[in-house]
Design a protein around this motif. Sequence first.
Motif, PDB file in Angstrom:
ATOM      1  N   ARG A  89      90.688  -4.860   6.462  1.00  0.00           N
ATOM      2  CA  ARG A  89      91.176  -5.178   7.716  1.00  0.00           C
ATOM      3  C   ARG A  89      90.243  -4.928   8.561  1.00  0.00           C
ATOM      4  NH1 ARG A  89      95.396  -3.265   4.114  1.00  0.00           N
ATOM      5  NH2 ARG A  89      95.067  -0.888   5.279  1.00  0.00           N
ATOM      6  N   THR A  90      89.299  -4.261   8.629  1.00  0.00           N
ATOM      7  CA  THR A  90      88.594  -3.170  10.001  1.00  0.00           C
ATOM      8  C   THR A  90      87.452  -4.285   9.928  1.00  0.00           C
ATOM      9  OG1 THR A  90      89.835  -1.028   9.230  1.00  0.00           O
ATOM     10  CG2 THR A  90      87.133  -1.468  10.395  1.00  0.00           C
ATOM     11  N   SER A  91      87.026  -4.876   8.956  1.00  0.00           N
ATOM     12  CA  SER A  91      85.161  -4.872   9.667  1.00  0.00           C
ATOM     13  C   SER A  91      85.997  -7.072   9.386  1.00  0.00           C
ATOM     14  CB  SER A  91      85.549  -5.752   7.263  1.00  0.00           C
ATOM     15  OG  SER A  91      84.276  -6.552   7.980  1.00  0.00           O
ATOM     16  N   ARG A  92      87.331  -7.652   9.542  1.00  0.00           N
ATOM     17  CA  ARG A  92      88.105  -8.808   9.353  1.00  0.00           C
ATOM     18  C   ARG A  92      88.549  -8.674  11.335  1.00  0.00           C
ATOM     19  NH1 ARG A  92      91.659  -9.991   5.808  1.00  0.00           N
ATOM     20  NH2 ARG A  92      89.498 -11.071   4.742  1.00  0.00           N
ATOM     21  N   ALA A  93      88.322  -7.693  11.820  1.00  0.00           N
ATOM     22  CA  ALA A  93      89.167  -7.407  12.780  1.00  0.00           C
ATOM     23  C   ALA A  93      88.100  -7.086  13.913  1.00  0.00           C
ATOM     24  CB  ALA A  93      89.884  -5.998  13.339  1.00  0.00           C
ATOM     25  N   LYS A  94      86.607  -6.821  13.468  1.00  0.00           N
ATOM     26  CA  LYS A  94      85.384  -5.990  13.745  1.00  0.00           C
ATOM     27  C   LYS A  94      84.432  -7.727  14.284  1.00  0.00           C
ATOM     28  CE  LYS A  94      81.587  -3.440  14.475  1.00  0.00           C
ATOM     29  NZ  LYS A  94      80.994  -2.093  14.099  1.00  0.00           N
ATOM     30  N   HIS A  95      84.405  -8.058  12.626  1.00  0.00           N
ATOM     31  CA  HIS A  95      83.923  -9.487  12.905  1.00  0.00           C
ATOM     32  C   HIS A  95      84.019 -10.851  12.357  1.00  0.00           C
ATOM     33  CE1 HIS A  95      80.168  -6.524  12.325  1.00  0.00           C
ATOM     34  NE2 HIS A  95      81.410  -6.019  11.108  1.00  0.00           N
ATOM     35  N   LEU A  97      84.841  -2.992  -0.781  1.00  0.00           N
ATOM     36  CA  LEU A  97      85.212  -2.387   0.148  1.00  0.00           C
ATOM     37  C   LEU A  97      86.542  -2.224   0.192  1.00  0.00           C
ATOM     38  CD1 LEU A  97      84.446  -5.277   2.776  1.00  0.00           C
ATOM     39  CD2 LEU A  97      83.144  -2.705   2.288  1.00  0.00           C
ATOM     40  N   ASP A 120      90.799  -1.949   0.897  1.00  0.00           N
ATOM     41  CA  ASP A 120      91.628  -2.652   1.659  1.00  0.00           C
ATOM     42  C   ASP A 120      91.846  -2.952   2.961  1.00  0.00           C
ATOM     43  OD1 ASP A 120      92.841  -4.291  -0.857  1.00  0.00           O
ATOM     44  OD2 ASP A 120      94.932  -3.327  -0.589  1.00  0.00           O
ATOM     45  N   ALA A 121      91.832  -1.238   3.677  1.00  0.00           N
ATOM     46  CA  ALA A 121      91.931  -0.736   5.019  1.00  0.00           C
ATOM     47  C   ALA A 121      90.874  -1.600   5.597  1.00  0.00           C
ATOM     48  CB  ALA A 121      92.080   0.335   4.232  1.00  0.00           C
ATOM     49  N   GLU A 122      89.556  -0.962   4.939  1.00  0.00           N
ATOM     50  CA  GLU A 122      88.112  -1.294   5.285  1.00  0.00           C
ATOM     51  C   GLU A 122      88.270  -2.990   5.939  1.00  0.00           C
ATOM     52  OE1 GLU A 122      85.145   2.294   3.695  1.00  0.00           O
ATOM     53  OE2 GLU A 122      85.897   0.055   1.786  1.00  0.00           O
TER      54      GLU A 122
END
Length: 832
Positions: free
Chosen positions: A20-26, A14, A16-18
């Motif tokens: 952050r997105t994954s952490r925000a979602k899961h 992943l 760095d942006a991905e």
Amino acid sequence: MPSNHNSDIPLYGLTDAEVRTSRAKHGRNVLFLRPKRQFWHILVEVIREPVFILLVLACLLYFILGDDAEAWLMVAALCFVTAIEIVQEYRSEKTLLALRKFTQPNVRVIRNGTEQRIPAEEVVQGDIIQFSEGERLVADAQLVQQYDLSVDEALLTGESLPVYKSTEEGNDLVYQGTVVTSGMGIGQVGAIGHQTKLGKLGTSIESIDTSPTPLQQQIDRFVRQMMLAGLVAFLLVFAVNIYYVGSVVSALLFSLALALALVPAEIPVAFASFLALGAYRMSREKILVRQPRTVESLGSATVICLDKTGTITENRMEVAEVLEFTSAGCCLEYAMWASEPHPFDAMELAIHQAYTTACGKDRRPEFRMIHEYPLGGLPPMMTHIYENDQGIRVVAAKGAVERLLNVCHGLDDASRTEILKKTHALASSGHRILGVARADWSGMDYPEDQDAFPWEFVGMVALYDPPKANIRSVLEQFYQAGIQIKMITGDYPETALNIARQSGLKNNGKVLTGPAVLDMSKGTLEAEVGPTAIFARMFPEAKLRVIEALKAAGAVVAMTGDGVNDGPALKAAQVGVAMGQRGTEVAQSAASMVLVDDDLTRMVTAIRLGRNIYNNLRKAIRYVISIHTPIILVVILPLLFGWPYLYMLGPIHVIFMELIMDPTCAIMFENEPAEPGLMRKSPRKADTPLFTRRELLFSIFQGLMITAGVLGIYHFAIAQGANEAQTRAYVFTTLMLSNIFLTLANRSFEYSIFQTIRQPNRYIPIILTSTLAILAAILFIPWVNHLFRMAPMHIHDIGLCVAVSLASVGWFEVWKIFTSKTSGSTPESGAL
């Protein structure tokens, strides 16, 4: 076993942006974790404590009686006491959270095309993670690549045998909480935290509450006994007070002074803070204690079981000699083929390195592994089968020499004798010996057991791992501390004896081997493990039996380990010690303590800190007993004997003494440095009580001597015609000064104050200055003096109180000097 087919998915991971997105979602990769205790949680716990309830009751009674000034002073004291409790609890909580972060496992991930190590909690869904033998998986993942991967899924399925994995659909999933038992793998995270299979089961090691330790039980029992005695004494004094004053409210108020003096609130707080802060101190010394309760066991360790490789030795393997048994000269190459293609074990790394240096042409890129038999059996061996594009096969095995001799049926007796003779000769010079064999096999119908191949013995590889430079001095420190040392190794007896001689490990020349341990009855083994210091050719089951036998014989066992198979023995030992750098995650999870840099010197430090924490806890509790004794008796005796002034100490006086005693107990004594000779004493026995009957009586006697001084000055003041306020000033001042001298005297029960005063404790000046400042305010500020119902004192009166206090406590210093001289063990001043 499934083939080693691997996916061609590019391992970029992943961005760095991905992430952050994954952490925000899961969310974060967290299973159950005890919720952090917030300020309000701690406050509620403090409010429920007996001391707090008594203080609130005292405040209410002062208001009812119309003593507003005393009531508000009690409110201030109540707030101060509550603040101290909250600070102590918060400090302990913060320490435990810091320790939890220290012990959180790290995981290798691929992000932005590069490998990184991050805390397990920071793994997100979609991450590419890497894992190898001995590691516990931190998330559910789908395999992308794997090499010889098998996983222990017993946590989820209860199945005891490892499960082989591949990248084939249906067999390509690995789960959080399971353990890699062999090989390595790379997977893409499909679920984290509560979304994992483990999370849905609601299972977590973190959620398991542990039972109280023997020391905790002793302290809880002691506190309950004190509170029960306090209740009885309170009812007695309450009845006497009603007889004298005739008012229930007034009688209740005066009786509360006794109740406050009898509730040993300092002890549970001191115990919790001592262990938590002790564990934090160890973390600063690169010793991670997974649970503060481990600190309690360290000081009583009587036996330390050390594995040889990496603990006694450098774990810096190198191939010292290759002994060829055939004319082909292929022993080293076959040893390489029998090793993992991506080695992480020190021996296999050394074999690959030696092959790289010695080979004319590197054949590794031409071959791929098509089948394998993992390390197994007693003694162990392992087998790998490789094939190249032309269909040429290599079948190679390595393992214990005696195991390979058993499976190589073409050897005659003379050859076997010669091989064993060379093996023992190399082992006696400290080398680790591996036998190597080859076989021919065609077709895909592999035997069920690796022993069934038509093996040909090709030679032996001798590896050498020198003892650590400082190991002799480290072992000597253990011996000086009265601790037995035992070596538990998988090597030959001759190798173990040689390393023992080089490292200074004391032994009687007797060696117990793994097979012998397994064959012994329980009673025989318990008798043998005591005098035996070297255990060789050991297997996991044999290690566990040795640890259990030592415990059954009454030993408190500390054991070091680093491998997957060390887990059961580490768990069984009272103090399991894993290595931080070379230790597998399984070993670290099973252990109660981790040496971050693998330096055994840290173990000496840990034992010294453990002993010091235990000693300081004993000092703190004995101090509490000694100083509470005169407070209780000064409240009770005038009432029981009907002396002129019945109420020398009220709740307000007792609580202000508690304000001084609490930090003295929980902070000052916790910071006491170790006394000289601490590591030259034998460890305490596991069943030793916190203090003996003699020690308890001695501490009470200290309190009685202070009581004699306080009541002596009480009667002196009355004889001089002092009124109640003047007499109270004499009594309170003498008690406060006696507390100061007792604090200094009880820093050691062996060394005099003239020696301990040179031992720095940064909290002593703070606490003593605060005590003197409070006393000065009470004596010399008129409105404070009036509030405490005391009369001003002249300097010569204070001098008299100083003299009486000094005599009431100073006799202990004379006693220490006298007993040390008569016993012939006068402490050397230079030692401090």
